[in-house]
Design an enzyme around this catalytic site. Sequence first.
Site, PDB file in Angstrom:
ATOM      1  N   TYR A   1      33.139  32.812  57.324  1.00  0.00           N
ATOM      2  CA  TYR A   1      33.792  33.283  56.059  1.00  0.00           C
ATOM      3  C   TYR A   1      32.950  34.615  55.757  1.00  0.00           C
ATOM      4  CZ  TYR A   1      35.965  34.205  51.610  1.00  0.00           C
ATOM      5  OH  TYR A   1      36.665  34.658  50.360  1.00  0.00           O
TER       6      TYR A   1
ATOM      7  N   LYS B   1      34.265  38.532  55.827  1.00  0.00           N
ATOM      8  CA  LYS B   1      34.450  39.315  54.488  1.00  0.00           C
ATOM      9  C   LYS B   1      33.502  40.659  54.746  1.00  0.00           C
ATOM     10  CE  LYS B   1      37.567  37.435  52.624  1.00  0.00           C
ATOM     11  NZ  LYS B   1      38.898  38.065  52.255  1.00  0.00           N
TER      12      LYS B   1
ATOM     13  N   ASN C   1      45.833  40.549  51.502  1.00  0.00           N
ATOM     14  CA  ASN C   1      44.976  39.528  50.999  1.00  0.00           C
ATOM     15  C   ASN C   1      44.879  38.258  51.662  1.00  0.00           C
ATOM     16  OD1 ASN C   1      44.318  38.161  48.076  1.00  0.00           O
ATOM     17  ND2 ASN C   1      46.361  37.006  48.754  1.00  0.00           N
TER      18      ASN C   1
ATOM     19  N   ASP D   1      53.740  34.896  53.667  1.00  0.00           N
ATOM     20  CA  ASP D   1      52.708  33.719  53.512  1.00  0.00           C
ATOM     21  C   ASP D   1      53.314  33.003  54.745  1.00  0.00           C
ATOM     22  OD1 ASP D   1      50.965  32.623  51.178  1.00  0.00           O
ATOM     23  OD2 ASP D   1      51.368  31.145  52.945  1.00  0.00           O
TER      24      ASP D   1
HETATM   25  N1  LIG Z   1      39.597  32.322  45.130  1.00  0.00           N
HETATM   26  C1  LIG Z   1      38.257  32.933  45.186  1.00  0.00           C
HETATM   27  O1  LIG Z   1      37.174  32.419  44.600  1.00  0.00           O
HETATM   28  C2  LIG Z   1      37.947  34.123  46.095  1.00  0.00           C
HETATM   29  C3  LIG Z   1      36.946  34.738  45.976  1.00  0.00           C
HETATM   30  C4  LIG Z   1      36.728  35.800  46.838  1.00  0.00           C
HETATM   31  C5  LIG Z   1      37.681  36.310  47.759  1.00  0.00           C
HETATM   32  N2  LIG Z   1      38.738  35.636  47.907  1.00  0.00           N
HETATM   33  C6  LIG Z   1      39.803  35.995  48.923  1.00  0.00           C
HETATM   34  O2  LIG Z   1      41.094  36.087  48.299  1.00  0.00           O
HETATM   35  C7  LIG Z   1      42.089  35.956  49.186  1.00  0.00           C
HETATM   36  C8  LIG Z   1      43.028  34.888  48.500  1.00  0.00           C
HETATM   37  O3  LIG Z   1      42.357  33.466  48.555  1.00  0.00           O
HETATM   38  P1  LIG Z   1      42.902  32.508  47.377  1.00  0.00           P
HETATM   39  O4  LIG Z   1      41.821  32.172  46.700  1.00  0.00           O
HETATM   40  O5  LIG Z   1      43.929  32.899  46.568  1.00  0.00           O
HETATM   41  O6  LIG Z   1      43.395  31.241  48.452  1.00  0.00           O
HETATM   42  P2  LIG Z   1      44.578  30.481  48.467  1.00  0.00           P
HETATM   43  O7  LIG Z   1      44.321  29.489  49.529  1.00  0.00           O
HETATM   44  O8  LIG Z   1      45.016  29.951  47.035  1.00  0.00           O
HETATM   45  O9  LIG Z   1      45.739  31.543  48.812  1.00  0.00           O
HETATM   46  C9  LIG Z   1      45.740  31.968  50.408  1.00  0.00           C
HETATM   47  C10 LIG Z   1      47.021  32.204  50.734  1.00  0.00           C
HETATM   48  O10 LIG Z   1      46.948  32.969  52.126  1.00  0.00           O
HETATM   49  C11 LIG Z   1      48.048  32.064  52.806  1.00  0.00           C
HETATM   50  N3  LIG Z   1      47.434  32.182  54.281  1.00  0.00           N
HETATM   51  C12 LIG Z   1      46.514  31.680  54.978  1.00  0.00           C
HETATM   52  N4  LIG Z   1      46.285  32.115  56.098  1.00  0.00           N
HETATM   53  C13 LIG Z   1      47.666  32.792  56.393  1.00  0.00           C
HETATM   54  C14 LIG Z   1      47.931  33.382  57.608  1.00  0.00           C
HETATM   55  N5  LIG Z   1      47.405  33.246  58.798  1.00  0.00           N
HETATM   56  N6  LIG Z   1      49.204  34.207  57.625  1.00  0.00           N
HETATM   57  C15 LIG Z   1      49.632  34.400  56.241  1.00  0.00           C
HETATM   58  N7  LIG Z   1      49.248  33.539  55.217  1.00  0.00           N
HETATM   59  C16 LIG Z   1      48.077  32.985  55.293  1.00  0.00           C
HETATM   60  C17 LIG Z   1      47.679  30.637  52.479  1.00  0.00           C
HETATM   61  O11 LIG Z   1      49.090  29.993  52.895  1.00  0.00           O
HETATM   62  C18 LIG Z   1      47.908  30.821  51.048  1.00  0.00           C
HETATM   63  O12 LIG Z   1      49.158  30.975  50.396  1.00  0.00           O
HETATM   64  C19 LIG Z   1      41.393  35.395  50.413  1.00  0.00           C
HETATM   65  O13 LIG Z   1      41.427  36.713  51.258  1.00  0.00           O
HETATM   66  C20 LIG Z   1      39.887  34.976  50.108  1.00  0.00           C
HETATM   67  O14 LIG Z   1      39.016  35.078  50.860  1.00  0.00           O
HETATM   68  C21 LIG Z   1      39.156  34.653  47.098  1.00  0.00           C
END
Ligand SMILES: NC(=O)c1ccc[n+]([C@@H]2O[C@H](COP(=O)([O-])OP(=O)(O)OC[C@H]3O[C@@H](n4cnc5c(N)ncnc54)[C@H](O)[C@@H]3O)[C@@H](O)[C@H]2O)c1
Length: 284
Positions: A157, A161, A90, A40
């Site tokens: 976004y 995606k 992810n 992270d």
């Molecule tokens: N939560 C949702 O509803 C949802 C829906 C569809 C897709 N997603 C996808 O799931 C994935 C995770 O999202 P989440 O919901 O857990 O969000 P989140 O913000 O809780 O977690 C994302 C993590 O990624 C880390 N991060 C961000 N940029 C980074 C970088 N440049 N290098 C390393 N780490 C980095 C952040 O510090 C954070 O810990 C993402 O790709 C997001 O697009 C989430």
Amino acid sequence: MNFSLSGSEGAVIVTGAGSGLGAASARKLASLGASVVAVDVDGASAQKTVDSLATKSIAVEADISNPEGVSHYMATAVDSFGTVVGYHLNAGIIGSFDPLPLVRVEDFDRVMAVNVRGTFLGLQAAFRQFEAQRTAGSIVITASIASLRGSHDVIAYQTSKHATLGLIRSAAMYGGPVGIRTNGVAPGLVPTELHTAAADLPGGGSDIFERGATVPMRRTGKPSEVAEAVSFLLSDAASYINGDVISVDGGSAFVNSVRPSGGAGKWDPSEADAYVRTAMGGDS
Ligand SMILES: NC(=O)c1ccc[n+]([C@@H]2O[C@H](COP(=O)([O-])OP(=O)(O)OC[C@H]3O[C@@H](n4cnc5c(N)ncnc54)[C@H](O)[C@@H]3O)[C@@H](O)[C@H]2O)c1
């Protein structure tokens, strides 16, 4: 117990493991015996995830959007565990909620850099490592319902995606002949830190549970429910699944927006629910 994939034992790398879906994935994989390399950009949050795992796992602070960050987490993983058998690519950010004409180029570029370039660099590193190890393995990329459907917000976004689908399918074709599988998960609405980015805007964090009520299953998802799909796709139980994307969204991606499907849009979920209750012989 070590995590084994296609006859090889080794660690599993999870990016964005400090929060939300990545943290849940790390916990699920560790519960199956995997040593996790929790990556992270916020190293303290990755360490917190690792502290909650029962297996020998490590946290790595790295920005996945640049080649140096990716080289750093790969080198640390290989130094620590020798072999890497699985990847959950992810990490992602949601970026600007501005209307299309107002999205700033630098905001667009940043989202593409993390969500697309970072995933691409992770794939490259994974394939180079598989080749060096002379082993197969498995990769899961976090796509989104925004990979499959449109909305008028989060333009960068959605674009990023959709691009993950190209990465998933290309990698699946490239790795297939040597038994390296690449698949995706497409979560719907899962409350995590991602949604705090635009807490006060429609479509942000403040109305997330209201929007969740329009999901066919009438609720938001849980990170642990996405982690189940990730661990399945990574595992040998999915040994003939390659290039596919599993939706984990309570049915949201299959809503017909121009028919009464109980989902998002103009339909009032309470009316749809009353209709279903009546049809099932209950009260209306
Ligand atoms: N939560 C949702 O509803 C949802 C829906 C569809 C897709 N997603 C996808 O799931 C994935 C995770 O999202 P989440 O919901 O857990 O969000 P989140 O913000 O809780 O977690 C994302 C993590 O990624 C880390 N991060 C961000 N940029 C980074 C970088 N440049 N290098 C390393 N780490 C980095 C952040 O510090 C954070 O810990 C993402 O790709 C997001 O697009 C989430």
